[in-house]
Scaffold this active site. Structure first.
Site, PDB file in Angstrom:
ATOM      1  N   GLU A  32       4.692 -24.781  -0.549  1.00  0.00           N
ATOM      2  CA  GLU A  32       4.853 -23.329  -0.485  1.00  0.00           C
ATOM      3  C   GLU A  32       6.231 -23.034   0.096  1.00  0.00           C
ATOM      4  O   GLU A  32       6.534 -23.434   1.213  1.00  0.00           O
ATOM      5  CB  GLU A  32       3.760 -22.698   0.370  1.00  0.00           C
ATOM      6  CG  GLU A  32       3.984 -21.231   0.712  1.00  0.00           C
ATOM      7  CD  GLU A  32       4.175 -20.349  -0.510  1.00  0.00           C
ATOM      8  OE1 GLU A  32       5.229 -19.678  -0.586  1.00  0.00           O
ATOM      9  OE2 GLU A  32       3.281 -20.342  -1.382  1.00  0.00           O
ATOM     10  N   THR A  63       0.631 -13.695  -1.457  1.00  0.00           N
ATOM     11  CA  THR A  63       0.743 -12.243  -1.541  1.00  0.00           C
ATOM     12  C   THR A  63      -0.368 -11.538  -0.780  1.00  0.00           C
ATOM     13  O   THR A  63      -0.124 -10.619  -0.002  1.00  0.00           O
ATOM     14  CB  THR A  63       0.729 -11.799  -3.018  1.00  0.00           C
ATOM     15  OG1 THR A  63       1.925 -12.274  -3.649  1.00  0.00           O
ATOM     16  CG2 THR A  63       0.686 -10.288  -3.127  1.00  0.00           C
ATOM     17  N   CYS A  64      -1.604 -11.954  -0.983  1.00  0.00           N
ATOM     18  CA  CYS A  64      -2.734 -11.229  -0.402  1.00  0.00           C
ATOM     19  C   CYS A  64      -2.666 -11.181   1.117  1.00  0.00           C
ATOM     20  O   CYS A  64      -2.784 -10.118   1.723  1.00  0.00           O
ATOM     21  CB  CYS A  64      -4.053 -11.865  -0.832  1.00  0.00           C
ATOM     22  SG  CYS A  64      -5.503 -11.021  -0.167  1.00  0.00           S
ATOM     23  N   CYS A  69      -3.022  -7.518   0.097  1.00  0.00           N
ATOM     24  CA  CYS A  69      -4.326  -6.950   0.453  1.00  0.00           C
ATOM     25  C   CYS A  69      -4.530  -6.735   1.947  1.00  0.00           C
ATOM     26  O   CYS A  69      -4.949  -5.658   2.379  1.00  0.00           O
ATOM     27  CB  CYS A  69      -5.451  -7.854  -0.046  1.00  0.00           C
ATOM     28  SG  CYS A  69      -5.144  -8.676  -1.612  1.00  0.00           S
ATOM     29  N   LYS A 120      -1.974  -4.311   3.716  1.00  0.00           N
ATOM     30  CA  LYS A 120      -2.191  -3.000   3.094  1.00  0.00           C
ATOM     31  C   LYS A 120      -3.460  -2.359   3.617  1.00  0.00           C
ATOM     32  O   LYS A 120      -3.474  -1.168   3.965  1.00  0.00           O
ATOM     33  CB  LYS A 120      -2.280  -3.152   1.574  1.00  0.00           C
ATOM     34  CG  LYS A 120      -2.628  -1.869   0.839  1.00  0.00           C
ATOM     35  CD  LYS A 120      -3.009  -2.136  -0.601  1.00  0.00           C
ATOM     36  CE  LYS A 120      -4.345  -2.825  -0.713  1.00  0.00           C
ATOM     37  NZ  LYS A 120      -4.729  -3.115  -2.115  1.00  0.00           N
ATOM     38  N   LYS A 121      -4.554  -3.125   3.700  1.00  0.00           N
ATOM     39  CA  LYS A 121      -5.818  -2.552   4.155  1.00  0.00           C
ATOM     40  C   LYS A 121      -5.728  -2.129   5.621  1.00  0.00           C
ATOM     41  O   LYS A 121      -6.294  -1.093   6.013  1.00  0.00           O
ATOM     42  CB  LYS A 121      -6.958  -3.555   3.971  1.00  0.00           C
ATOM     43  CG  LYS A 121      -8.358  -2.967   4.168  1.00  0.00           C
ATOM     44  CD  LYS A 121      -8.676  -1.906   3.115  1.00  0.00           C
ATOM     45  CE  LYS A 121     -10.046  -1.265   3.301  1.00  0.00           C
ATOM     46  NZ  LYS A 121     -11.172  -2.166   3.032  1.00  0.00           N
ATOM     47  N   ALA A 181       9.062 -26.126  -4.738  1.00  0.00           N
ATOM     48  CA  ALA A 181       8.819 -27.249  -5.633  1.00  0.00           C
ATOM     49  C   ALA A 181       8.980 -26.780  -7.075  1.00  0.00           C
ATOM     50  O   ALA A 181       8.541 -25.677  -7.429  1.00  0.00           O
ATOM     51  CB  ALA A 181       7.427 -27.826  -5.419  1.00  0.00           C
ATOM     52  N   GLY A 233       0.260   3.003 -10.909  1.00  0.00           N
ATOM     53  CA  GLY A 233      -0.850   2.070 -10.809  1.00  0.00           C
ATOM     54  C   GLY A 233      -1.480   2.111  -9.434  1.00  0.00           C
ATOM     55  O   GLY A 233      -1.188   2.975  -8.609  1.00  0.00           O
ATOM     56  N   TYR A 234      -2.347   1.134  -9.174  1.00  0.00           N
ATOM     57  CA  TYR A 234      -3.085   1.190  -7.910  1.00  0.00           C
ATOM     58  C   TYR A 234      -2.184   0.931  -6.708  1.00  0.00           C
ATOM     59  O   TYR A 234      -2.381   1.522  -5.648  1.00  0.00           O
ATOM     60  CB  TYR A 234      -4.284   0.240  -7.936  1.00  0.00           C
ATOM     61  CG  TYR A 234      -3.974  -1.229  -7.808  1.00  0.00           C
ATOM     62  CD1 TYR A 234      -3.962  -1.844  -6.565  1.00  0.00           C
ATOM     63  CD2 TYR A 234      -3.718  -2.019  -8.934  1.00  0.00           C
ATOM     64  CE1 TYR A 234      -3.685  -3.188  -6.433  1.00  0.00           C
ATOM     65  CE2 TYR A 234      -3.451  -3.362  -8.815  1.00  0.00           C
ATOM     66  CZ  TYR A 234      -3.428  -3.945  -7.566  1.00  0.00           C
ATOM     67  OH  TYR A 234      -3.146  -5.284  -7.445  1.00  0.00           O
ATOM     68  N   ILE A 235      -1.159   0.092  -6.844  1.00  0.00           N
ATOM     69  CA  ILE A 235      -0.276  -0.174  -5.708  1.00  0.00           C
ATOM     70  C   ILE A 235       0.511   1.083  -5.351  1.00  0.00           C
ATOM     71  O   ILE A 235       0.591   1.481  -4.183  1.00  0.00           O
ATOM     72  CB  ILE A 235       0.664  -1.351  -6.013  1.00  0.00           C
ATOM     73  CG1 ILE A 235      -0.132  -2.648  -6.151  1.00  0.00           C
ATOM     74  CG2 ILE A 235       1.715  -1.500  -4.904  1.00  0.00           C
ATOM     75  CD1 ILE A 235       0.689  -3.853  -6.555  1.00  0.00           C
ATOM     76  N   ALA A 236       1.090   1.738  -6.352  1.00  0.00           N
ATOM     77  CA  ALA A 236       1.850   2.963  -6.104  1.00  0.00           C
ATOM     78  C   ALA A 236       0.969   4.040  -5.496  1.00  0.00           C
ATOM     79  O   ALA A 236       1.346   4.707  -4.520  1.00  0.00           O
ATOM     80  CB  ALA A 236       2.471   3.463  -7.412  1.00  0.00           C
ATOM     81  N   GLU A 262      -1.977   3.750  -3.927  1.00  0.00           N
ATOM     82  CA  GLU A 262      -2.452   3.398  -2.589  1.00  0.00           C
ATOM     83  C   GLU A 262      -1.393   3.672  -1.531  1.00  0.00           C
ATOM     84  O   GLU A 262      -1.674   4.264  -0.481  1.00  0.00           O
ATOM     85  CB  GLU A 262      -2.864   1.923  -2.545  1.00  0.00           C
ATOM     86  CG  GLU A 262      -4.172   1.633  -3.261  1.00  0.00           C
ATOM     87  CD  GLU A 262      -4.490   0.153  -3.332  1.00  0.00           C
ATOM     88  OE1 GLU A 262      -5.667  -0.186  -3.557  1.00  0.00           O
ATOM     89  OE2 GLU A 262      -3.564  -0.670  -3.167  1.00  0.00           O
ATOM     90  N   ARG A 267       5.492   8.106 -15.174  1.00  0.00           N
ATOM     91  CA  ARG A 267       5.950   8.511 -16.505  1.00  0.00           C
ATOM     92  C   ARG A 267       4.804   8.896 -17.432  1.00  0.00           C
ATOM     93  O   ARG A 267       5.006   9.610 -18.420  1.00  0.00           O
ATOM     94  CB  ARG A 267       6.759   7.387 -17.139  1.00  0.00           C
ATOM     95  CG  ARG A 267       5.968   6.122 -17.397  1.00  0.00           C
ATOM     96  CD  ARG A 267       6.863   5.012 -17.940  1.00  0.00           C
ATOM     97  NE  ARG A 267       6.100   3.798 -18.208  1.00  0.00           N
ATOM     98  CZ  ARG A 267       6.644   2.677 -18.681  1.00  0.00           C
ATOM     99  NH1 ARG A 267       7.931   2.619 -18.922  1.00  0.00           N
ATOM    100  NH2 ARG A 267       5.883   1.624 -18.903  1.00  0.00           N
ATOM    101  N   HIS A 274     -32.000   7.368   2.264  1.00  0.00           N
ATOM    102  CA  HIS A 274     -31.652   8.758   2.562  1.00  0.00           C
ATOM    103  C   HIS A 274     -31.450   8.963   4.065  1.00  0.00           C
ATOM    104  O   HIS A 274     -32.181   8.396   4.878  1.00  0.00           O
ATOM    105  CB  HIS A 274     -32.785   9.672   2.075  1.00  0.00           C
ATOM    106  CG  HIS A 274     -32.518  11.129   2.284  1.00  0.00           C
ATOM    107  ND1 HIS A 274     -31.638  11.841   1.498  1.00  0.00           N
ATOM    108  CD2 HIS A 274     -33.004  12.010   3.214  1.00  0.00           C
ATOM    109  CE1 HIS A 274     -31.607  13.093   1.931  1.00  0.00           C
ATOM    110  NE2 HIS A 274     -32.421  13.214   2.977  1.00  0.00           N
ATOM    111  N   GLU A 289     -27.207   7.023  -2.462  1.00  0.00           N
ATOM    112  CA  GLU A 289     -28.538   7.274  -3.014  1.00  0.00           C
ATOM    113  C   GLU A 289     -28.458   8.008  -4.350  1.00  0.00           C
ATOM    114  O   GLU A 289     -29.375   7.924  -5.171  1.00  0.00           O
ATOM    115  CB  GLU A 289     -29.395   8.066  -2.036  1.00  0.00           C
ATOM    116  CG  GLU A 289     -28.976   9.507  -1.818  1.00  0.00           C
ATOM    117  CD  GLU A 289     -29.904  10.239  -0.849  1.00  0.00           C
ATOM    118  OE1 GLU A 289     -31.090  10.413  -1.183  1.00  0.00           O
ATOM    119  OE2 GLU A 289     -29.443  10.620   0.239  1.00  0.00           O
TER     120      GLU A 289
END
Length: 452
Positions: free
Chosen positions: A34, A41-42, A47, A50-51, A114, A176-179, A181, A198, A435, A440
């Protein structure tokens, strides 16, 4: 032929690390390289941080809700440097956990880049060459920024976590979801956010009704969402920010500009094509159902294959790879009916077909309800939530489930089990409601809102 290792993994993200550990547990001799930080990334720039930022950004509304419940609460100010320092410490801790997991599994790991020099050989950045019977490419993806004048001042989602201070104003480009969020996160943290997309509506590919509700709420929360809009020109003005001209002719200056317009697989310079590994138009590694490339000894999993770019999917692909190669049990990863969540405010949870996609395939019934949730309504908020089931008229199976609500991610994880098992609408109906809860409503919708 004798090899230094049975498996060499390139990439220390969630998928690569899981594959290395599980392969080593079979008795295989495994190594991993690595070039950046262990966790990928996560864990390091996706993830997890971000969370944590999602949680941090939600306290503004929590303070307001608390007053609605009678608490004498005053809004505080976010200490961004303090939060960032604690965030970085948590990421350091998680990176250490990943390293210990590898070491505890008996995997040898190298903290350097590598590349592939042969179907059975990798070359490390220091020139060391290592042979392996199998090579697994798990190098993930990287944010893509269009090459245009002024782009040198643009940041991506990778950079958000390391800002010295939060800007007063920010333009986020993408839908998208990244933008979306990060538009919600930064807005919640007090940044004045403008978002360009766009297309006609953000979150393309998600259910139209669900994404429409998310977009509506984002605008109500103060995000200046401009669809049908893109950047045509930028200029870095130093301390004064970045000047941006839009396709509609308008122009403005923002303290920061963030691009979230897509990600590209990390394949550049790996030496794959020279060995006969086929790459797609976006640079993704082309693999078969068992994650094997055109070169039999080389496999690939995760975002680098651009199949389903989600961390849990990369992990499943890594485990299927080990089943196939090291346990003699050919296993193709299951990419059907994957639940997912978009951590906007409100959240969007989804599994299966959208109403639009299902209607194109067969006659359906749509069960849908939208209402004010008890907790937020009592506090004086007008927020609405959405619960939606797409049902096959012929088989009665629930083809899709879409939720827009606080904690939608938690709800869709559990609803996803039922949908994955092939539950029918009548199976949902037979389930007694819990309930009072928002969820529900998923088991109390008796009549279809519409058919198609």
């Amino acid at each position: 032929m004798s090899f230094d290792y049975d498996l060499f993994v390139i990439g220390g993200g969630s998928g690569g690390v899981r594959a290395a550990r599980v392969a080593a547990a079979t008795g295989a001799k495994v190594a991993l390289a690595e070039e950046s930080r262990m966790g990928g990334t996560c864990v390091i720039r996706g993830c997890v941080p971000k969370k944590l930022m999602v949680f941090a950004s939600g306290y503004r509304e929590i303070f307001n809700d608390a007053r609605g419940y009678g608490w004498d609460v005053k809004n505080g100010e976010l200490d961004w440097p303090a939060f960032r320092t604690k965030l970085e410490s948590e990421l350091d801790r998680l990176e250490g956990v990943y390293q210990k997991l590898l070491e505890g599994s008996g995997v040898t790991w190298f903290g350097q880049r590598a590349t592939l020099s042969d179907p059975h050989e990798v070359e490390l950045a220091d020139g060391t060459r290592i042979s392996a019977k199998h090579i697994l490419v798990a190098t993930g993806g990287w944010p893509f920024v269009p090459d245009m004048p002024g782009c040198e001042s643009v940041i991506t989602s990778n950079d958000i976590f390391h800002l010295d201070q939060l800007p007063d104003t920010m333009l986020i480009v993408g839908g998208g979801y990244i933008a979306s969020e990060f538009a919600c996160i930064l807005n919640g943290l007090g940044v004045k956010v403008t978002q360009f997309y766009r297309g006609a509506q953000i979150l393309r590919g998600f259910d139209d009704e669900a994404r429409g509700l998310v977009a509506e709420k984002m605008q109500e929360n103060g995000i200046h969402l401009r669809t049908g809009t893109n950047v045509i020109e930028m200029a870095d003005r130093g301390a004064d920010g970045t000047w941006v001209k839009a396709t509609d002719g308008s122009h403005d200056t923002y303290d920061r500009v963030m691009y979230a317009t897509g990600r590209k697989p990390n394949t550049e310079g790996l030496g794959l094509e020279a060995l006969g590994v086929e790459l797609g138009r976006n640079g993704e590694v082309k693999v078969d159902a068992y994650s094997q490339t055109a070169v039999p000894s080389i496999y690939a999993i995760g975002d680098v294959t651009d199949r389903v770019n989600l961390t849990p999917v990369a992990i499943r692909e890594g485990m299927a790879f080990v089943e196939t190669v090291f346990k003699g049990n050919p296993t193709a990863p299951d990419h059907d009916l994957i639940p997912s969540a978009v951590f906007t405010q409100p959240e969007l949870g989804t599994i299966g077909l959208t109403e639009e996609a299902a209607r194109d395939l067969e006659p359906i019934e749509v069960y849908c309800t939208s209402f004010k949730a008890m907790q937020q309504a009592f506090a004086g908020r007008d927020d609405r939530v959405l619960m939606k089931l797409i049902v096959s008229q012929a088989t009665r199976r629930v083809l899709g489930c879409h939720i827009v609500a606080p904690q939608a991610g938690e709800m869709i994880q559990l609803a996803g089990i039922a949908v994955k098992m092939g539950a029918t609408k009548e199976d949902f109906d037979r389930t007694v409601a819990v309930h009072p809860t928002m969820a529900e409503e998923l088991v109390t919708m008796k009549s279809p809102l519409r058919t198609g």
